[in-house]
Design a protein around this motif. Structure first.
Motif, short mmCIF file in Angstrom:
data_model
loop_
_atom_site.label_atom_id
_atom_site.label_comp_id
_atom_site.label_asym_id
_atom_site.label_seq_id
_atom_site.Cartn_x
_atom_site.Cartn_y
_atom_site.Cartn_z
N UNK A 105 0.84 -1.20 0.00
CA UNK A 105 0.00 0.00 0.00
C UNK A 105 0.87 1.25 0.00
N UNK A 106 1.91 1.24 0.82
CA UNK A 106 2.82 2.39 0.90
C UNK A 106 3.53 2.59 -0.44
N UNK A 107 4.09 1.53 -0.99
CA UNK A 107 4.79 1.62 -2.28
C UNK A 107 3.87 2.08 -3.40
N UNK A 108 2.66 1.55 -3.42
CA UNK A 108 1.70 1.93 -4.46
C UNK A 108 1.36 3.41 -4.37
N UNK A 109 1.17 3.92 -3.16
CA UNK A 109 0.85 5.33 -2.98
C UNK A 109 2.01 6.21 -3.44
N UNK A 110 3.23 5.83 -3.07
CA UNK A 110 4.41 6.59 -3.49
C UNK A 110 4.53 6.58 -5.01
N UNK A 111 4.41 5.40 -5.61
CA UNK A 111 4.55 5.30 -7.07
C UNK A 111 3.44 6.00 -7.81
N UNK A 112 2.23 5.99 -7.29
CA UNK A 112 1.14 6.74 -7.92
C UNK A 112 1.42 8.24 -7.85
N UNK A 113 1.97 8.68 -6.73
CA UNK A 113 2.34 10.10 -6.62
C UNK A 113 3.44 10.45 -7.60
N UNK A 114 4.44 9.57 -7.72
CA UNK A 114 5.56 9.85 -8.63
C UNK A 114 5.09 9.97 -10.08
N UNK A 115 4.03 9.26 -10.44
CA UNK A 115 3.52 9.34 -11.81
C UNK A 115 2.92 10.72 -12.11
N UNK A 116 2.64 11.51 -11.06
CA UNK A 116 2.10 12.85 -11.27
C UNK A 116 3.21 13.90 -11.40
N UNK A 117 4.46 13.49 -11.18
CA UNK A 117 5.62 14.38 -11.22
C UNK A 117 6.24 14.30 -12.62
N UNK A 118 6.90 15.38 -13.04
CA UNK A 118 7.60 15.35 -14.33
C UNK A 118 8.61 14.20 -14.32
N UNK A 119 8.72 13.51 -15.43
CA UNK A 119 9.55 12.31 -15.54
C UNK A 119 10.98 12.55 -15.05
N UNK A 120 11.56 13.69 -15.40
CA UNK A 120 12.96 13.94 -15.04
C UNK A 120 13.14 14.25 -13.56
N UNK A 121 12.05 14.50 -12.82
CA UNK A 121 12.14 14.78 -11.39
C UNK A 121 11.70 13.61 -10.51
N UNK A 122 11.26 12.53 -11.11
CA UNK A 122 10.71 11.42 -10.33
C UNK A 122 11.73 10.75 -9.42
N UNK A 123 12.90 10.49 -9.94
CA UNK A 123 13.92 9.81 -9.14
C UNK A 123 14.33 10.66 -7.95
N UNK A 124 14.51 11.95 -8.17
CA UNK A 124 14.89 12.86 -7.08
C UNK A 124 13.75 13.00 -6.07
N UNK A 125 12.52 13.02 -6.54
CA UNK A 125 11.38 13.11 -5.62
C UNK A 125 11.28 11.84 -4.78
N UNK A 126 11.52 10.70 -5.39
CA UNK A 126 11.53 9.45 -4.65
C UNK A 126 12.61 9.48 -3.57
N UNK A 127 13.78 9.97 -3.93
CA UNK A 127 14.88 10.09 -2.97
C UNK A 127 14.50 11.03 -1.84
N UNK A 128 13.86 12.15 -2.17
CA UNK A 128 13.43 13.12 -1.16
C UNK A 128 12.45 12.47 -0.18
N UNK A 129 11.48 11.71 -0.70
CA UNK A 129 10.51 11.04 0.18
C UNK A 129 11.19 10.03 1.09
N UNK A 130 12.17 9.32 0.56
CA UNK A 130 12.93 8.38 1.39
C UNK A 130 13.70 9.08 2.48
N UNK A 131 14.31 10.22 2.15
CA UNK A 131 15.05 11.00 3.14
C UNK A 131 14.10 11.56 4.20
N UNK A 132 12.91 11.96 3.78
CA UNK A 132 11.92 12.45 4.74
C UNK A 132 11.57 11.36 5.74
#
Length: 189
Positions: A105-132
């Motif tokens: 459930x957690x992974x699905x929510x994160x990945x669904x959110x990442x799909x709303x972000x510009x493609x070139x910012x997705x990896x950095x946004x994922x990293x930011x969420x992990x750091x948070x």
């Protein structure tokens, strides 16, 4: 087992996958781009549109990918990550737990959110969420250790101690964006 016979079977399989056409110079000519999960099709591989196992494109983490940078994150996602950390402390005493459904459930929510972000910012946004998530957990763990000397992750925590910690403004301000100059995201890089 004879190699010649297996080779014949493979060619028959490829022919069937190609719509029964004998021309194998263009295998899988009728294949369409799959939107199912994280499966990369031949078209994906040829065009460079790689997806992770959750079907999210742009999750490149190779050396030099510039993914280790702080990205703006929606308040809803900050709250979601915070709530996940809070649940981990109440349910599993600061550990991640072993509930596969919760993890999915957690992974699905994160990945669904990442799909709303510009493609070139997705990896950095994922990293930011992990750091948070790590930052929230470390802050709460430090607060628990102050209140319960000798506590280590996994040992029981009195619920009244957790209630007090999660009501503390130094913890809640991390989500609301009122902490310091980093707009609530106190991440050390």
């Amino acid at each position: 087992m004879r190699i010649g016979n297996n080779s014949q079977g493979i060619w028959q399989l490829l022919s069937r996958m190609n719509g029964g056409k004998a021309n194998t110079n263009m295998p899988f000519a009728g294949a369409k781009r799959s939107s199912a999960g994280g499966r990369n099709t031949l078209e994906d591989l040829l065009t460079g549109h790689y997806k992770n196992s959750h079907g999210v494109e742009g999750m490149v983490i190779t050396k030099g990918s510039n993914r280790k940078r702080i990205m703006p994150v929606s308040n809803e996602m900050k709250q979601f990550v915070y709530n996940d950390v809070k649940d981990a402390f109440y349910k599993y005493n600061g550990m991640s737990g072993d509930n596969e459904a919760e993890q999915k459930r957690y992974s699905a929510a994160i990945n669904n959110y990442l799909k709303t972000i510009k493609k070139e910012d997705r990896s950095a946004t994922s990293w930011t969420l992990g750091q948070m998530k790590v930052n929230f957990a470390n802050k709460v763990a430090s607060a628990v250790k102050e209140k319960v000397p000798g506590w280590t992750n996994g040992k029981p925590i009195p619920s009244d101690v957790l209630d007090e910690i999660f009501a503390d403004e130094s913890i809640t301000s991390m989500v609301s964006g009122k902490s310091g100059t980093a707009k609530g995201l106190d991440i050390q890089i």
